[in-house]
Design an enzyme around this catalytic site. Structure first.
Site, PDB file in Angstrom:
ATOM      1  CG  HIS A 144      -0.290   0.117   2.535  1.00 28.05           C
ATOM      2  ND1 HIS A 144       0.140   1.305   3.062  1.00 28.05           N
ATOM      3  CD2 HIS A 144       0.013  -0.830   3.462  1.00 28.05           C
ATOM      4  CE1 HIS A 144       0.660   1.099   4.254  1.00 28.05           C
ATOM      5  NE2 HIS A 144       0.614  -0.193   4.513  1.00 28.05           N
ATOM      6  CB  CYS A 151       1.272  -3.397   5.524  1.00 32.90           C
ATOM      7  SG  CYS A 151      -0.319  -4.164   5.928  1.00 32.90           S
TER       8      CYS A 151
END
Length: 206
Positions: free
Chosen positions: A166, A182
């Site tokens: 992301h 992440c």
């Protein structure tokens, strides 16, 4: 005449450097692609890319692998993400990775892609950071959202891994280990990656 030729060569080299994009037959830099823009109605701020170490600027590099073009390989040690391309090349992006205790490795696939996604912090994260409880129902997409401009959702045989590739508004976190697991990219880079990666693409984190 020789001095004049040398002056022309020097001028061309300087022009290339100022453009932030160089080619040497092996790599190509995209340092001039981090300006501000309007994207889906949101204002994407300019990244002061000169403050980001040069190795983390998006660039095409030589990369030998047996993986097929279109595969994403995340190398958490040097903090690079490679998108495999034909002919022994890859598009390389600088990334931020999980801090100590939140590292992970494995193979998954891109199950979904979202533009300016809603971010819902996991309950475990809310327990660690109670101030995030206000977003238990989801933080709307936007320039301040933790997932940034784009998100690619990673699934494996067990289903949703909970991990994402992301964007992030925190450009100064690239090259560091400070996430909850992440893999984060500068917003301009995640937009570029999003446009190149297909749903179903293989993702290897090592």
């Amino acid at each position: 005449m020789r001095l004049k030729s040398l002056a022309i060569v020097a001028a061309l080299a300087l022009t290339t450097a100022l453009a932030g994009c160089s080619t040497d037959g092996v790599s190509r830099m995209f340092s001039n692609d981090y300006g501000g823009r309007v994207d889906a109605g949101y204002q994407l701020p300019t990244i002061p890319i000169s403050k980001v170490p040069r190795q983390f600027h998006r660039q095409i590099v030589r990369y030998e692998t047996n993986e097929a073009p279109g595969t994403v390989i995340v190398d958490t040690g040097p903090k690079f993400l490679y998108l495999v391309q034909p002919d022994g090349k890859a598009m390389r992006y600088g990334i931020g990775v999980g801090r100590e205790g939140f590292e992970w490795q494995g193979t998954s696939r891109v199950a979904a892609k979202r533009e300016w996604p809603v971010w819902t912090p996991p309950s475990a994260m809310i327990k660690r950071q109670p101030e995030l409880a206000k977003w238990a129902g989801g933080m709307p997409g936007g320039p301040k959202n933790a997932l940034g401009a784009r998100a690619l959702y990673l699934y494996n045989k067990g289903g949703d891994t909970g991990y994402r590739l992301h964007g992030t508004p925190e450009w100064n976190s690239i090259g560091k280990a400070m996430s909850s697991g992440c893999i984060r990219l500068m917003n301009q880079d995640i937009i570029d990656l999003y446009n190149r990666v297909d749903v179903g693409a293989k993702v290897i984190v090592q």
